[in-house]
Design an enzyme around this catalytic site. Structure first.
Site, PDB file in Angstrom:
ATOM      1  CD  GLU A   1      -2.958  -1.323   2.152  1.00 49.15           C
ATOM      2  OE1 GLU A   1      -2.849  -0.624   3.178  1.00 49.15           O
ATOM      3  OE2 GLU A   1      -3.909  -2.106   1.951  1.00 49.15           O
TER       4      GLU A   1
ATOM      5  CB  CYS B   1      -3.494  -6.686  -5.702  1.00 46.08           C
ATOM      6  SG  CYS B   1      -4.992  -5.700  -5.515  1.00 46.08           S
TER       7      CYS B   1
ATOM      8  CD  GLU C   1      -4.578 -11.237  -5.801  1.00 43.82           C
ATOM      9  OE1 GLU C   1      -4.063 -10.173  -5.377  1.00 43.82           O
ATOM     10  OE2 GLU C   1      -5.666 -11.661  -5.407  1.00 43.82           O
TER      11      GLU C   1
ATOM     12  CB  CYS D   1      -9.599  -6.651  -7.003  1.00 41.61           C
ATOM     13  SG  CYS D   1      -8.126  -6.291  -7.972  1.00 41.61           S
TER      14      CYS D   1
ATOM     15  CB  CYS E   1      -5.989  -9.296  -9.211  1.00 44.49           C
ATOM     16  SG  CYS E   1      -4.871  -8.113  -8.446  1.00 44.49           S
TER      17      CYS E   1
HETATM   18  N1  THU Z   1      -5.929  -6.997  -1.962  1.00 39.53           N
HETATM   19  C1  THU Z   1      -5.036  -7.843  -2.552  1.00 39.53           C
HETATM   20  O1  THU Z   1      -3.826  -7.633  -2.473  1.00 39.53           O
HETATM   21  N2  THU Z   1      -5.506  -8.928  -3.197  1.00 39.53           N
HETATM   22  C2  THU Z   1      -6.811  -9.308  -3.212  1.00 39.53           C
HETATM   23  O2  THU Z   1      -7.118 -10.358  -3.767  1.00 39.53           O
HETATM   24  C3  THU Z   1      -7.835  -8.458  -2.570  1.00 39.53           C
HETATM   25  C4  THU Z   1      -7.362  -7.159  -2.050  1.00 39.53           C
HETATM   26  C5  THU Z   1      -5.406  -5.862  -1.186  1.00 39.53           C
HETATM   27  C6  THU Z   1      -5.513  -4.497  -1.794  1.00 39.53           C
HETATM   28  C7  THU Z   1      -5.435  -3.614  -0.562  1.00 39.53           C
HETATM   29  O3  THU Z   1      -4.062  -3.429  -0.209  1.00 39.53           O
HETATM   30  C8  THU Z   1      -6.081  -4.449   0.521  1.00 39.53           C
HETATM   31  O4  THU Z   1      -6.078  -5.791   0.057  1.00 39.53           O
HETATM   32  C9  THU Z   1      -7.495  -4.032   0.855  1.00 39.53           C
HETATM   33  O5  THU Z   1      -8.268  -3.917  -0.280  1.00 39.53           O
END
Ligand code: THU
Length: 130
Positions: free
Chosen positions: A41, A50, A52, A83, A86
């Site tokens: 983040e 993310c 992935e 998401c 991804c």
């Molecule tokens: N996030 C991921 O890294 N992968 C997912 O499959 C779902 C969401 C992360 C994005 C963000 O840093 C946090 O989870 C909350 O949305």
């Protein structure tokens, strides 16, 4: 070590101080190599990436390209759902029948495939410009 165990291990290094939602992902490729990724983040919230996407970036940096299996894990009440972006990123490098295991840190899992996650993916089939 199972692919989910790899995802669980790398998740410990996730950088998610804003959502407090750490995610780990692991990809096994058709050549048998395994790549991990975590969400990263940023104080400028939309700049976060993310787990992935991180695993895909590691795979590409290593010169590997074809996904055979995916695992994703988070500390969530139900298995974490990738998401939409991804799903499209994963579909770039894996066939629809690629197995995807979604998990929670307390051991729940859900098995699916890339096609089930993203029916009607936008693929290179649409892009024949020769
Ligand atoms: N996030 C991921 O890294 N992968 C997912 O499959 C779902 C969401 C992360 C994005 C963000 O840093 C946090 O989870 C909350 O949305």
């Amino acid at each position: 070590m199972s692919l989910m165990d790899t995802a669980r291990k790398v998740r410990e290094n996730a950088y998610a101080p804003y959502s407090n939602f750490k995610v780990g992902a692991a990809i096994r490729t058709t050549s048998g190599n395994v790549y991990g990724g975590v969400n990263v983040e940023n104080v400028a919230y939309p700049e976060g990436t993310c787990a992935e996407a991180g695993a895909i970036a590691a795979m590409i940096a290593a010169g590997d390209t074809r996904i055979a299996e995916v695992a994703v894990i988070a500390d969530s009440p139900i298995p974490v759902s990738p998401c939409g972006g991804c799903r499209q990123k994963l579909a770039e490098f894996g066939n629809g029948d690629v197995p995807v295991t979604l998990g929670t840190t307390d051991g729940k899992t859900m098995s699916t495939t890339l096609a089930d996650l993203l029916p009607g993916a936008f693929t290179s089939d649409y892009m024949d410009r020769t």
